[in-house]
Design an enzyme around this catalytic site. Structure first.
Site, PDB file in Angstrom:
ATOM      1  N   ARG A   1     -16.500  20.896  34.625  1.00  0.00           N
ATOM      2  CA  ARG A   1     -15.475  21.923  34.501  1.00  0.00           C
ATOM      3  C   ARG A   1     -15.949  23.183  35.219  1.00  0.00           C
ATOM      4  O   ARG A   1     -17.153  23.414  35.352  1.00  0.00           O
ATOM      5  CB  ARG A   1     -15.198  22.243  33.032  1.00  0.00           C
ATOM      6  CG  ARG A   1     -14.732  21.044  32.212  1.00  0.00           C
ATOM      7  CD  ARG A   1     -14.658  21.416  30.739  1.00  0.00           C
ATOM      8  NE  ARG A   1     -14.155  20.320  29.913  1.00  0.00           N
ATOM      9  CZ  ARG A   1     -14.906  19.399  29.343  1.00  0.00           C
ATOM     10  NH1 ARG A   1     -16.221  19.427  29.520  1.00  0.00           N
ATOM     11  NH2 ARG A   1     -14.363  18.454  28.602  1.00  0.00           N
TER      12      ARG A   1
ATOM     13  N   LYS B   1     -18.222  22.007  27.394  1.00  0.00           N
ATOM     14  CA  LYS B   1     -17.101  22.605  26.671  1.00  0.00           C
ATOM     15  C   LYS B   1     -17.117  22.193  25.205  1.00  0.00           C
ATOM     16  O   LYS B   1     -17.272  21.027  24.872  1.00  0.00           O
ATOM     17  CB  LYS B   1     -15.774  22.175  27.312  1.00  0.00           C
ATOM     18  CG  LYS B   1     -14.549  22.770  26.635  1.00  0.00           C
ATOM     19  CD  LYS B   1     -13.281  22.285  27.299  1.00  0.00           C
ATOM     20  CE  LYS B   1     -12.049  22.807  26.579  1.00  0.00           C
ATOM     21  NZ  LYS B   1     -10.791  22.307  27.184  1.00  0.00           N
TER      22      LYS B   1
ATOM     23  N   HIS C   1      -9.672  22.599  38.842  1.00  0.00           N
ATOM     24  CA  HIS C   1      -9.505  21.582  37.799  1.00  0.00           C
ATOM     25  C   HIS C   1      -8.987  20.275  38.392  1.00  0.00           C
ATOM     26  O   HIS C   1      -9.342  19.186  37.907  1.00  0.00           O
ATOM     27  CB  HIS C   1      -8.538  22.079  36.722  1.00  0.00           C
ATOM     28  CG  HIS C   1      -8.424  21.144  35.557  1.00  0.00           C
ATOM     29  ND1 HIS C   1      -9.469  20.885  34.698  1.00  0.00           N
ATOM     30  CD2 HIS C   1      -7.385  20.390  35.112  1.00  0.00           C
ATOM     31  CE1 HIS C   1      -9.079  20.025  33.776  1.00  0.00           C
ATOM     32  NE2 HIS C   1      -7.822  19.704  34.002  1.00  0.00           N
TER      33      HIS C   1
ATOM     34  N   ARG D   1     -11.749  17.998  39.426  1.00  0.00           N
ATOM     35  CA  ARG D   1     -12.317  17.229  38.299  1.00  0.00           C
ATOM     36  C   ARG D   1     -11.467  15.995  38.018  1.00  0.00           C
ATOM     37  O   ARG D   1     -12.003  14.892  37.846  1.00  0.00           O
ATOM     38  CB  ARG D   1     -12.383  18.152  37.077  1.00  0.00           C
ATOM     39  CG  ARG D   1     -12.761  17.497  35.764  1.00  0.00           C
ATOM     40  CD  ARG D   1     -12.987  18.587  34.716  1.00  0.00           C
ATOM     41  NE  ARG D   1     -12.844  18.116  33.359  1.00  0.00           N
ATOM     42  CZ  ARG D   1     -13.804  17.531  32.659  1.00  0.00           C
ATOM     43  NH1 ARG D   1     -14.988  17.304  33.208  1.00  0.00           N
ATOM     44  NH2 ARG D   1     -13.601  17.159  31.401  1.00  0.00           N
TER      45      ARG D   1
ATOM     46  N   HIS E   1     -15.630  13.743  27.668  1.00  0.00           N
ATOM     47  CA  HIS E   1     -14.554  13.719  26.681  1.00  0.00           C
ATOM     48  C   HIS E   1     -15.024  13.064  25.391  1.00  0.00           C
ATOM     49  O   HIS E   1     -15.771  12.080  25.419  1.00  0.00           O
ATOM     50  CB  HIS E   1     -13.358  12.927  27.213  1.00  0.00           C
ATOM     51  CG  HIS E   1     -12.536  13.702  28.195  1.00  0.00           C
ATOM     52  ND1 HIS E   1     -11.682  13.104  29.095  1.00  0.00           N
ATOM     53  CD2 HIS E   1     -12.419  15.044  28.415  1.00  0.00           C
ATOM     54  CE1 HIS E   1     -11.091  14.027  29.835  1.00  0.00           C
ATOM     55  NE2 HIS E   1     -11.529  15.204  29.441  1.00  0.00           N
TER      56      HIS E   1
ATOM     57  N   TYR F   1      -6.289  12.053  32.245  1.00  0.00           N
ATOM     58  CA  TYR F   1      -6.852  12.569  33.494  1.00  0.00           C
ATOM     59  C   TYR F   1      -6.736  11.565  34.633  1.00  0.00           C
ATOM     60  O   TYR F   1      -6.566  11.951  35.788  1.00  0.00           O
ATOM     61  CB  TYR F   1      -8.333  12.913  33.294  1.00  0.00           C
ATOM     62  CG  TYR F   1      -8.599  14.308  32.806  1.00  0.00           C
ATOM     63  CD1 TYR F   1      -8.068  14.748  31.586  1.00  0.00           C
ATOM     64  CD2 TYR F   1      -9.384  15.184  33.530  1.00  0.00           C
ATOM     65  CE1 TYR F   1      -8.315  16.019  31.124  1.00  0.00           C
ATOM     66  CE2 TYR F   1      -9.639  16.461  33.079  1.00  0.00           C
ATOM     67  CZ  TYR F   1      -9.105  16.882  31.876  1.00  0.00           C
ATOM     68  OH  TYR F   1      -9.355  18.147  31.422  1.00  0.00           O
TER      69      TYR F   1
END
Length: 325
Positions: free
Chosen positions: A162, A190, A265, A268, A291, A300
């Site tokens: 990220r 994150k 983004h 990614r 994740h 995604y």
């Protein structure tokens, strides 16, 4: 006020769990704004109170993402009070800690619930873009900035980190000898639901180890000597907004059409999609992205229509072959 003491204790848990001072300040401010929406303590909040808060936030023009932040903070603080101070609340006020006014009906829907994210830039598009960016390194007025931006954007694409994780990487987080592709130590992965940073190892795919070796040897020494992997002219870590601005400037320089533009983004998401199309297992893609839930990964990964049709054709051919022997 007892609730204020609970809020202070809640904020101390963020420090204990390793949140940065900036994050602690941001969460503390958000918690104060959330609690300020009610004229009663959190253990007395009812469903109508939460509905009124969400309605007021929507009328004020706050985005769905911001309204979700309010709701998540309320939910997390209520759970904290219920777990740690339920006995004290009953002793002091003679009441039980209620449900916080939270139920399945006052959730804020994600934009993705109604409209799926579009396709990320394709491999051919990114090959064209990075070829252009590489060509600019040699002719740019400021070599070190263009070279840094090239390495920085390639890192976003070839490690799937990220932007918020990228700008917190230090030079010491580059480990070319860890595993065959080498890895980046994402120490500030994150957080999920205020759980605190979740570190992970991100692989350096498709030659990223060589790009970063060149960058660290030839480009990074042109900037001030600080720990940051990607820094500004003063040696300070890059800002997330600056990364977005520099990508936009490169796309402007490339004279990219509107439909050919993309964000950090999207790089990614492109990494996840392209690695899946190359044969990477979905669970491995989940680990790549950091994740917690596979459902997030599936949102995604957006294979191209050609990939989907080829998969259908292979499945059909395999079935026909099995029937005909």
């Amino acid at each position: 006020m007892f609730q204020a003491q609970c809020a202070q204790a809640f904020a101390r848990t963020w420090v204990v769990r390793g949140f940065s001072p900036t994050t602690v300040r941001g969460y503390t401010s958000l918690l104060a704004r959330v609690l300020g929406r009610f004229d009663c303590p959190v253990w007395a909040v009812e469903t109508d109170d939460v509905d009124e808060m969400l309605h007021a936030l929507a009328v004020a023009g706050l985005t769905a993402g911001t309204r979700r932040q309010y709701l998540q903070m309320l939910r997390t603080f209520h759970a904290f009070v219920a777990q740690r101070y339920a006995v004290a609340v009953r002793a002091a006020f003679g009441v039980s800690v209620g449900g916080g006014g939270l139920d399945r009906f006052n959730r804020v829907r994600h934009a993705g619930d109604d409209a799926a994210m579009g396709l990320p830039p394709g491999r051919e598009r990114l090959d064209t873009f990075f070829s252009f960016a590489r060509s600019q390194v040699a002719v740019a007025a400021d070599y070190r900035v263009m070279a840094r931006d090239y390495a920085m954007l390639r890192t976003l694409y070839l490690s799937a980190v990220r932007v918020s994780e990228l700008v917190r990487l230090d030079q010491a987080d580059v480990h070319p000898g860890r595993g065959r592709p080498g890895k980046l130590h994402v120490r500030f992965g994150k957080a999920a639901n205020t759980s605190g940073p979740r570190p992970r190892w991100a692989p350096m795919l498709e030659g990223l180890d060589q790009i970063l070796a060149w960058y660290l040897a030839d480009v990074r020494p042109l900037f001030p000597t600080t720990p940051a992997l990607f820094c500004d002219a003063d040696g300070r870590p890059m800002k997330t907004g600056t990364v977005r601005d520099h990508l936009a400037a490169l796309l402007d320089l490339e004279d990219a059409a509107r439909e050919e533009r993309f964000t950090p983004h999207a790089l990614r998401r492109a990494c996840a999609t392209h690695q899946y199309e190359r044969g990477m297992d979905l669970i491995a893609v989940q680990q790549l992205l950091g994740h917690r839930h596979i459902a997030s990964t599936m949102a995604y990964v957006k294979p191209s229509q050609r990939f989907v049709e080829d998969a259908w054709r292979r499945a059909t051919d395999s079935a026909v072959h099995a029937l005909t022997g």
